[in-house]
Design a protein around this motif. Structure first.
Motif, PDB file in Angstrom:
ATOM      1  N   ARG A  19       0.683  -1.098  -0.038  1.00  0.00           N
ATOM      2  CA  ARG A  19      -0.141  -0.046   0.042  1.00  0.00           C
ATOM      3  C   ARG A  19       0.970   1.323  -0.028  1.00  0.00           C
ATOM      4  NH1 ARG A  19      -5.230  -1.538   3.783  1.00  0.00           N
ATOM      5  NH2 ARG A  19      -5.775  -3.323   2.533  1.00  0.00           N
ATOM      6  N   ASP A  20       1.938   1.216   0.709  1.00  0.00           N
ATOM      7  CA  ASP A  20       2.761   2.399   0.999  1.00  0.00           C
ATOM      8  C   ASP A  20       3.461   2.583  -0.453  1.00  0.00           C
ATOM      9  OD1 ASP A  20       2.430   2.684   3.599  1.00  0.00           O
ATOM     10  OD2 ASP A  20       3.908   1.598   4.172  1.00  0.00           O
ATOM     11  N   LEU A  47      10.515  -9.570  -1.468  1.00  0.00           N
ATOM     12  CA  LEU A  47       9.803 -10.641  -2.224  1.00  0.00           C
ATOM     13  C   LEU A  47       8.627 -10.036  -2.915  1.00  0.00           C
ATOM     14  CD1 LEU A  47      10.020 -13.611   0.007  1.00  0.00           C
ATOM     15  CD2 LEU A  47      11.242 -12.997  -1.909  1.00  0.00           C
ATOM     16  N   ILE A  48       8.161 -10.446  -3.923  1.00  0.00           N
ATOM     17  CA  ILE A  48       6.868 -10.340  -4.497  1.00  0.00           C
ATOM     18  C   ILE A  48       6.294 -11.784  -4.337  1.00  0.00           C
ATOM     19  CG2 ILE A  48       5.473  -9.877  -6.460  1.00  0.00           C
ATOM     20  CD1 ILE A  48       7.168  -7.381  -5.908  1.00  0.00           C
ATOM     21  N   GLN A  49       4.930 -11.469  -3.381  1.00  0.00           N
ATOM     22  CA  GLN A  49       4.508 -13.031  -2.990  1.00  0.00           C
ATOM     23  C   GLN A  49       3.037 -12.777  -2.906  1.00  0.00           C
ATOM     24  OE1 GLN A  49       4.307 -16.298  -2.704  1.00  0.00           O
ATOM     25  NE2 GLN A  49       6.518 -15.949  -2.554  1.00  0.00           N
ATOM     26  N   GLU A  50       2.325 -14.154  -2.607  1.00  0.00           N
ATOM     27  CA  GLU A  50       0.834 -13.854  -2.448  1.00  0.00           C
ATOM     28  C   GLU A  50       0.603 -13.098  -1.236  1.00  0.00           C
ATOM     29  OE1 GLU A  50      -2.470 -17.035  -1.295  1.00  0.00           O
ATOM     30  OE2 GLU A  50      -1.222 -17.857  -2.695  1.00  0.00           O
ATOM     31  N   ASN A  51      -0.446 -12.249  -1.218  1.00  0.00           N
ATOM     32  CA  ASN A  51      -0.723 -11.652  -0.247  1.00  0.00           C
ATOM     33  C   ASN A  51      -2.419 -11.889   0.213  1.00  0.00           C
ATOM     34  OD1 ASN A  51      -2.373 -10.240  -2.173  1.00  0.00           O
ATOM     35  ND2 ASN A  51      -1.676  -8.144  -1.709  1.00  0.00           N
ATOM     36  N   ALA A  52      -2.989 -13.131  -0.315  1.00  0.00           N
ATOM     37  CA  ALA A  52      -4.290 -13.524   0.065  1.00  0.00           C
ATOM     38  C   ALA A  52      -4.412 -14.380   1.100  1.00  0.00           C
ATOM     39  CB  ALA A  52      -4.898 -14.265  -1.123  1.00  0.00           C
ATOM     40  N   GLN A 117      -0.634 -10.567  -5.912  1.00  0.00           N
ATOM     41  CA  GLN A 117       0.763 -10.243  -5.499  1.00  0.00           C
ATOM     42  C   GLN A 117       0.818  -9.021  -4.425  1.00  0.00           C
ATOM     43  OE1 GLN A 117       2.274  -9.883  -9.492  1.00  0.00           O
ATOM     44  NE2 GLN A 117       3.591 -11.845  -9.219  1.00  0.00           N
ATOM     45  N   GLY A 118       1.766  -9.248  -3.481  1.00  0.00           N
ATOM     46  CA  GLY A 118       2.052  -7.871  -2.612  1.00  0.00           C
ATOM     47  C   GLY A 118       3.682  -7.867  -2.541  1.00  0.00           C
ATOM     48  N   ILE A 119       3.962  -6.697  -2.227  1.00  0.00           N
ATOM     49  CA  ILE A 119       5.527  -6.443  -2.092  1.00  0.00           C
ATOM     50  C   ILE A 119       5.593  -6.569  -0.442  1.00  0.00           C
ATOM     51  CG2 ILE A 119       7.307  -4.763  -2.261  1.00  0.00           C
ATOM     52  CD1 ILE A 119       5.205  -3.383  -4.373  1.00  0.00           C
ATOM     53  N   TYR A 120       6.854  -7.683  -0.265  1.00  0.00           N
ATOM     54  CA  TYR A 120       7.207  -7.890   1.129  1.00  0.00           C
ATOM     55  C   TYR A 120       8.751  -7.584   1.319  1.00  0.00           C
ATOM     56  CZ  TYR A 120       2.934 -10.356   1.497  1.00  0.00           C
ATOM     57  OH  TYR A 120       1.542 -10.961   1.671  1.00  0.00           O
ATOM     58  N   LEU A 121       8.916  -7.164   2.608  1.00  0.00           N
ATOM     59  CA  LEU A 121      10.387  -7.094   3.130  1.00  0.00           C
ATOM     60  C   LEU A 121      10.270  -8.379   3.979  1.00  0.00           C
ATOM     61  CD1 LEU A 121      12.401  -4.522   4.656  1.00  0.00           C
ATOM     62  CD2 LEU A 121      12.027  -6.597   6.136  1.00  0.00           C
ATOM     63  N   PHE A 122      11.377  -9.461   3.894  1.00  0.00           N
ATOM     64  CA  PHE A 122      11.601 -10.596   4.556  1.00  0.00           C
ATOM     65  C   PHE A 122      12.457 -10.304   5.509  1.00  0.00           C
ATOM     66  CE2 PHE A 122      11.686 -15.599   3.480  1.00  0.00           C
ATOM     67  CZ  PHE A 122      11.286 -15.681   4.766  1.00  0.00           C
ATOM     68  N   GLU A 123      12.276 -10.157   6.707  1.00  0.00           N
ATOM     69  CA  GLU A 123      13.153 -10.181   7.861  1.00  0.00           C
ATOM     70  C   GLU A 123      13.659 -11.321   8.359  1.00  0.00           C
ATOM     71  OE1 GLU A 123      15.658  -8.885   9.911  1.00  0.00           O
ATOM     72  OE2 GLU A 123      14.368  -7.059   9.905  1.00  0.00           O
ATOM     73  N   HIS A 124      15.098 -11.491   8.119  1.00  0.00           N
ATOM     74  CA  HIS A 124      15.646 -12.913   8.445  1.00  0.00           C
ATOM     75  C   HIS A 124      16.351 -12.981  10.037  1.00  0.00           C
ATOM     76  CE1 HIS A 124      15.251 -13.724   4.501  1.00  0.00           C
ATOM     77  NE2 HIS A 124      15.768 -12.744   3.888  1.00  0.00           N
TER      78      HIS A 124
END
Length: 139
Positions: A19-20, A47-52, A117-124
């Motif tokens: 959304r941002d 990542l671009i990943q499923e957001n449903a 598709q949603g945009i995600y930050l993947f924190e490790h």
């Protein structure tokens, strides 16, 4: 056009900030172009990943934890960079396996993301962090 996004994390997991990004792109008045997002860290990914279905994010986190366990796991005894905690070097390995930048076409003034598709930050890392993502929009 460039801007930055700050994403506050609470430990390992995926944090959606679609959304941002959508809001910022809409304000730029670019009808056709390419958006590049780049994370400025070595222990997190984009990542671009499923957001449903939130189970997708849970399963991804669990998979990468199994693939690259903490340095305290006997299977990781070969690691030498361990002084920043048992999650640090595994976080660097995950970030080496996953993208640190993504590109998304802009069409008709909107991101050309698919329906789910949603945009995600993947924190490790295990602890909370404030992560910085740079956005560059070329029209």
């Amino acid at each position: 056009m460039q801007t930055g996004f700050t994403i506050r994390t609470r430990g390992q997991g995926l944090y959606e900030f679609t959304r941002d990004v959508v809001g910022w792109v809409a304000q730029q008045g670019v009808s056709s172009g390419l958006l590049t997002l780049f994370i400025r860290h070595t222990s997190a990914s984009l990542l671009i990943q499923e957001n449903a279905d939130p189970e997708v994010q849970v399963d991804l986190r669990n998979f990468f934890t199994r693939l690259v366990p903490p340095s305290t796991d006997p299977a990781m005894s070969y690691l030498t960079h361990t002084y920043e905690g048992p999650d640090d070097m595994p976080a660097h390995i995950k970030a080496a396996l996953l993208p640190v930048s993504v590109q998304i076409p802009v069409s008709g003034g909107r991101l050309a993301l698919g329906t789910w598709q949603g945009i995600y930050l993947f924190e490790h890392r295990d602890s909370a962090h404030e992560r910085s993502v740079v956005a560059h929009l070329a029209g």
